[in-house]
Write a protein that holds these residues in place. Structure first.
Motif, PDB file in Angstrom:
ATOM      1  N   SER A 206      -4.238   5.757 -12.585  1.00  0.00           N
ATOM      2  CA  SER A 206      -2.919   5.506 -12.001  1.00  0.00           C
ATOM      3  C   SER A 206      -2.745   4.012 -11.787  1.00  0.00           C
ATOM      4  O   SER A 206      -3.703   3.232 -11.882  1.00  0.00           O
ATOM      5  CB  SER A 206      -2.748   6.220 -10.652  1.00  0.00           C
ATOM      6  OG  SER A 206      -3.443   5.528  -9.629  1.00  0.00           O
ATOM      7  N   ASN A 207      -1.500   3.621 -11.468  1.00  0.00           N
ATOM      8  CA  ASN A 207      -1.251   2.276 -10.976  1.00  0.00           C
ATOM      9  C   ASN A 207      -2.053   2.036  -9.701  1.00  0.00           C
ATOM     10  O   ASN A 207      -2.457   2.980  -9.017  1.00  0.00           O
ATOM     11  CB  ASN A 207       0.230   2.093 -10.614  1.00  0.00           C
ATOM     12  CG  ASN A 207       1.066   1.749 -11.830  1.00  0.00           C
ATOM     13  OD1 ASN A 207       1.909   2.529 -12.215  1.00  0.00           O
ATOM     14  ND2 ASN A 207       0.858   0.597 -12.431  1.00  0.00           N
ATOM     15  N   GLY A 208      -2.227   0.764  -9.381  1.00  0.00           N
ATOM     16  CA  GLY A 208      -2.767   0.441  -8.081  1.00  0.00           C
ATOM     17  C   GLY A 208      -1.750   0.740  -6.988  1.00  0.00           C
ATOM     18  O   GLY A 208      -0.610   1.137  -7.243  1.00  0.00           O
ATOM     19  N   ILE A 209      -2.161   0.540  -5.745  1.00  0.00           N
ATOM     20  CA  ILE A 209      -1.338   0.838  -4.580  1.00  0.00           C
ATOM     21  C   ILE A 209      -0.153  -0.117  -4.491  1.00  0.00           C
ATOM     22  O   ILE A 209      -0.286  -1.312  -4.731  1.00  0.00           O
ATOM     23  CB  ILE A 209      -2.198   0.722  -3.308  1.00  0.00           C
ATOM     24  CG1 ILE A 209      -3.152   1.912  -3.219  1.00  0.00           C
ATOM     25  CG2 ILE A 209      -1.345   0.629  -2.053  1.00  0.00           C
ATOM     26  CD1 ILE A 209      -4.223   1.745  -2.172  1.00  0.00           C
ATOM     27  N   VAL A 210       1.004   0.426  -4.132  1.00  0.00           N
ATOM     28  CA  VAL A 210       2.181  -0.383  -3.813  1.00  0.00           C
ATOM     29  C   VAL A 210       2.484  -0.166  -2.335  1.00  0.00           C
ATOM     30  O   VAL A 210       2.783   0.951  -1.917  1.00  0.00           O
ATOM     31  CB  VAL A 210       3.398   0.022  -4.667  1.00  0.00           C
ATOM     32  CG1 VAL A 210       4.630  -0.758  -4.229  1.00  0.00           C
ATOM     33  CG2 VAL A 210       3.117  -0.223  -6.148  1.00  0.00           C
ATOM     34  N   THR A 211       2.388  -1.231  -1.547  1.00  0.00           N
ATOM     35  CA  THR A 211       2.628  -1.078  -0.106  1.00  0.00           C
ATOM     36  C   THR A 211       4.100  -1.180   0.246  1.00  0.00           C
ATOM     37  O   THR A 211       4.546  -0.593   1.225  1.00  0.00           O
ATOM     38  CB  THR A 211       1.890  -2.161   0.705  1.00  0.00           C
ATOM     39  OG1 THR A 211       2.540  -3.420   0.521  1.00  0.00           O
ATOM     40  CG2 THR A 211       0.428  -2.258   0.309  1.00  0.00           C
ATOM     41  N   ALA A 212       4.863  -1.961  -0.529  1.00  0.00           N
ATOM     42  CA  ALA A 212       6.271  -2.291  -0.281  1.00  0.00           C
ATOM     43  C   ALA A 212       6.442  -3.308   0.843  1.00  0.00           C
ATOM     44  O   ALA A 212       7.520  -3.880   0.997  1.00  0.00           O
ATOM     45  CB  ALA A 212       7.122  -1.044   0.010  1.00  0.00           C
ATOM     46  N   SER A 291       2.308   9.507   0.633  1.00  0.00           N
ATOM     47  CA  SER A 291       3.370   8.723   0.005  1.00  0.00           C
ATOM     48  C   SER A 291       4.543   8.537   0.959  1.00  0.00           C
ATOM     49  O   SER A 291       4.805   9.382   1.819  1.00  0.00           O
ATOM     50  CB  SER A 291       3.864   9.416  -1.273  1.00  0.00           C
ATOM     51  OG  SER A 291       2.840   9.472  -2.232  1.00  0.00           O
ATOM     52  N   LYS A 292       5.223   7.397   0.780  1.00  0.00           N
ATOM     53  CA  LYS A 292       6.399   7.054   1.597  1.00  0.00           C
ATOM     54  C   LYS A 292       6.067   7.007   3.082  1.00  0.00           C
ATOM     55  O   LYS A 292       6.911   7.303   3.932  1.00  0.00           O
ATOM     56  CB  LYS A 292       7.548   8.036   1.338  1.00  0.00           C
ATOM     57  CG  LYS A 292       7.984   8.094  -0.116  1.00  0.00           C
ATOM     58  CD  LYS A 292       9.130   9.066  -0.320  1.00  0.00           C
ATOM     59  CE  LYS A 292       9.522   9.149  -1.786  1.00  0.00           C
ATOM     60  NZ  LYS A 292      10.643  10.098  -2.014  1.00  0.00           N
ATOM     61  N   PRO A 298       0.585   5.242  -2.241  1.00  0.00           N
ATOM     62  CA  PRO A 298      -0.870   5.128  -2.074  1.00  0.00           C
ATOM     63  C   PRO A 298      -1.690   5.624  -3.270  1.00  0.00           C
ATOM     64  O   PRO A 298      -2.903   5.415  -3.287  1.00  0.00           O
ATOM     65  CB  PRO A 298      -1.143   5.990  -0.850  1.00  0.00           C
ATOM     66  CG  PRO A 298      -0.048   7.001  -0.854  1.00  0.00           C
ATOM     67  CD  PRO A 298       1.163   6.312  -1.412  1.00  0.00           C
ATOM     68  N   ARG A 299      -1.037   6.285  -4.229  1.00  0.00           N
ATOM     69  CA  ARG A 299      -1.729   6.786  -5.436  1.00  0.00           C
ATOM     70  C   ARG A 299      -2.980   7.584  -5.052  1.00  0.00           C
ATOM     71  O   ARG A 299      -4.080   7.354  -5.551  1.00  0.00           O
ATOM     72  CB  ARG A 299      -2.136   5.637  -6.358  1.00  0.00           C
ATOM     73  CG  ARG A 299      -1.124   4.526  -6.496  1.00  0.00           C
ATOM     74  CD  ARG A 299       0.093   4.928  -7.284  1.00  0.00           C
ATOM     75  NE  ARG A 299       0.921   3.759  -7.609  1.00  0.00           N
ATOM     76  CZ  ARG A 299       2.151   3.800  -8.064  1.00  0.00           C
ATOM     77  NH1 ARG A 299       2.716   4.982  -8.253  1.00  0.00           N
ATOM     78  NH2 ARG A 299       2.823   2.722  -8.345  1.00  0.00           N
TER      79      ARG A 299
END
Length: 568
Positions: A206-212, A291-292, A298-299
């Protein structure tokens, strides 16, 4: 029939009626096969729908010209492979003027100068003429291409003074599997395609983590995370937003949902985990896996395998637009999506070595569950004449190899400078393909070098400090610069007086992904006071890079001694 224009570029298109959706659906197939792309959102962009409409209209008429200036992403992005092939089926001639100017990719002209957009936008653009003749010529379609680099004024002058017959076109021949609408080197294409794509080697990724909200969710220490979490849940929504500069809510990250996620977790320090934020830059976050929540994406399917330090993962990129391929690293922790590049198109993808059993343990009946596809394992076993052993015993039987050996071999290939140079055009546009040798000795030797690199990059192997930090002072990072004096003495300054010395330019300039490792590590600490441990850690990074460069030379020498490329 002539269709002329500059349609809007907007990924979150509102033009979602059934008629255009059905037409665009044709772009999700390549030579009658599904596109096999997880994310096809780019095909929903308004400019893509306008191109599809124009193509349909001219197909109905039987002859005509479609002339648009659009986003240039469709020229070489894998998401648009089906679109390119479909356009080739409709049109007899295609003329492409790539105006570049993509500030998101930090595009530079070949001379190294600035490359400006003809519009006041970040996205690069292209002018394309799609021509459908009443009488088809043999050997078509014919694709012609021209790059236009430089300043905005120069580009506009070119467009104003040239006509289609005065432009020096390069004829290109788009080929399987990508049908690129840009010039590319096909000289080693067949041998590269004979390798195994990373996504075919591993079962799960998967992609790495996106925190936003990096500044809020990622911190320098365990204690800073804990303090932030406790304070955040004690505040009302708007007070928390203002105090932590959290901006307006977006679809997948909201202050209220972040607070609810923390409260639901029980607010326990066990959720505080190290995260590999940038190369050799480990920080801390609060990870619930939801998630969210506190973390936007968080993948968890992949990252749950890396919450303890008894596993590791390969990290690489799918695209390296405007960057030479240097996009490979390893981690034994969860990792950030921008770990390898600040460009969103060059996101880091994470491939765990082992998978958890029921999200609790790496072991079941004393056997670890590796993350390699069965078909790949059989292929490599047959090619090498060896058997994969998955036991956790330290001493493997003769005529066998382990999952770690495979990862070491892959890592060695990805760090080969000759591999990166030979296949550079293909490494820019999709996940890496890994050539598999039939020579067990070469496999084992390359695997050994790869495992040495992995141990270095995880800081599991001691390194001899080669640099010094000779001047006492505040240790505060204020101004970072690299200097070489007339005596060829090199220094990395962190402020006006203090510096690291005895660091070669090759080390200072060394990149992992799109980042100069040494420069990035120090600049991220601007206005911070470096502790003794920070100073030693940076010197260790310098030593690791020295050793990495030497092992890369050993890898290429081993390949050369074994007969060179292509690997046999």
């Amino acid at each position: 029939m002539v269709i002329l224009g500059n349609p809007p570029y907007f990924r979150d298109s509102l033009n979602n009626n059934e008629w255009i959706q059905n037409l665009v659906r044709d772009y999700k197939f390549v030579d009658s096969e599904p596109l096999n792309e997880r994310n096809t959102k780019g095909l929903q962009d308004d400019y893509v729908k306008f191109i599809r409409f124009g193509q349909w209209r001219i197909d109905q008429t039987g002859t005509g010209v479609l002339a648009f200036i659009t986003n240039h992403a469709y020229l070489d992005n894998a998401t648009f492979t089906g679109m390119r092939k479909n356009l080739m089926n409709s049109f007899d001639e295609v003329y492409i003027i790539n105006l570049h100017g993509n500030s998101r990719k930090h595009e530079k002209s070949p001379s190294g100068g600035n490359d400006e957009n003809v519009f006041e936008i970040e996205q690069g653009v292209a002018i394309t003429f799609f021509v459908k003749n009443s009488n088809k010529k043999d050997g078509g379609p014919f694709i012609y291409y021209c790059d236009l680099w430089g300043k905005k004024k120069e580009k506009l002058n070119f467009l104003e003074t040239k006509n289609i017959n005065l432009i020096k076109w390069s004829k290109i021949s788009p080929m399987k599997p990508y049908y690129l609408f840009v010039p590319h080197n096909n000289s080693h294409f067949d041998e590269y395609q004979s390798g195994w794509k990373i996504t075919k080697i591993f079962k799960v990724h998967s992609n790495g983590i996106v925190t936003a909200r990096d500044h809020f969710t990622i911190h320098w220490s365990h204690d800073e995370v804990w303090k932030t979490v406790q304070d955040f849940i004690s505040l009302d929504t708007e007070t928390a937003r203002k105090k932590y500069n959290l901006r307006e809510d977006v679809r997948d990250w909201k202050v209220s949902l972040a607070q609810k996620d923390l409260l639901k977790s029980g607010v326990d320090q066990s959720f505080i985990k190290p995260i590999l934020y940038r190369p050799f830059d480990v920080r801390y976050t609060y990870y619930t896996g939801n998630s969210k929540g506190f973390i936007c994406m968080p993948r968890n399917t992949v990252m749950s395998n890396l919450l303890n330090d008894d596993n590791l993962a390969l990290i690489t990129s799918r695209l390296t637009k405007a960057e030479t391929f240097m996009h490979a690293f390893v981690s034994n922790t969860i990792s950030d999506a921008a770990f390898l590049s600040s460009k969103s198109s060059n996101n880091a993808f994470v491939f765990p070595l082992y998978l958890l059993d029921n999200n609790t343990t790496l072991f079941k009946d004393d056997i670890r569950q590796h993350n390699f596809n069965g078909e790949f394992v059989k292929y490599i076993e047959n090619k090498l004449g060896l058997k994969l052993t998955n036991s956790k015993e330290r001493n493997k039987p003769d005529k066998t190899f382990t999952p770690e050996d495979i990862l070491g071999y892959i890592y060695s290939i990805l760090y080969s400078e000759s591999y990166r140079k030979r296949y550079c055009d293909y490494l820019r546009i999709d996940f890496p393909n890994i050539p598999i040798t039939r020579k067990s000795e070469l496999f084992q030797n390359l695997s050994k070098f790869g495992l040495q690199l992995i141990s270095l990059h995880l800081h599991n192997r001691g390194t001899k400090i080669k640099s010094n930090f000779p001047v006492e002072g505040t240790n505060k990072v204020t101004k970072v610069k690299f200097e070489i004096n007339k005596k060829h003495e090199s220094k990395i300054y962190i402020n006006e007086k203090q510096y690291f010395e005895n660091i070669d330019f090759d080390v200072w300039d060394y990149k992992i992904g799109g980042y100069k490792v040494c420069e990035k590590w120090i600049k991220y600490r601007k206005n911070r006071v470096l502790t003794y441990n920070d100073l030693v850690y940076f010197q260790q990074i310098v030593s690791v890079i020295y050793e990495t460069i030497q092992i890369q030379k050993n890898i290429d020498q081993e390949i050369k001694n074994s007969g060179g490329w292509p690997l046999e």
